[in-house]
Design an enzyme around this catalytic site. Sequence first.
Site: not given
Ligand code: ZN
Length: 190
Positions: A102, A144-145, A148
């Site tokens: 990341c 993953h995004e 966030h």
């Molecule tokens: Zn990330």
Amino acid sequence: MTVREITTVGDPILRQRAPDMSNDELREPETQGLIDDLIETRRASGGAGLAATQIGALKRVAVVEVDEHTRYPYKPLVPLTVIVNPVVEPLSDERLLINEGCLSVPGLRGDVDRCLEIAVHYLDRNGEMRRMVVRGLTAGTFQHETDHLDGTLFLDRVADPKSFSTWEQFERHRQDEFLRRVAPYTRDAA
Ligand code: ZN
């Protein structure tokens, strides 16, 4: 378009949930400018994606794009995709253990358990509703995004802390095994 500074772990904004964005807010020039900056900053940094909180904006938008210059040479190419208010819908119970990094966690990688196949529901930057089905490593990138935007980092999802490594040690000791295990989902297989 401006390349912005990327926030790093410890910055409280990375732990906040970005609220849903309205169509009016999405149409504002300020929001469209933010999206341009996300695209530019992702391209300058070589990540597979970038969320607004990573450039200091608590807005529910992220970009995913994997091109030849992305720092994960094994990830399948993904055309530029802007996702606003993304929702991840698992399409099966199958899971895939993916070694992730990341931009907001410099230097570190670790193994994260992800849904193998998902549909992503989102608005594009023009406010049109979209649904996209993705699998494997690409599905991992979208999860993953989306994480966030909920204030979740991949660190939180690493079940085995012994899987943490630097990028250098990953390439030296773990990459071969990882690429064998995820071979059906790599760029070469795509
Ligand atoms: Zn990330």
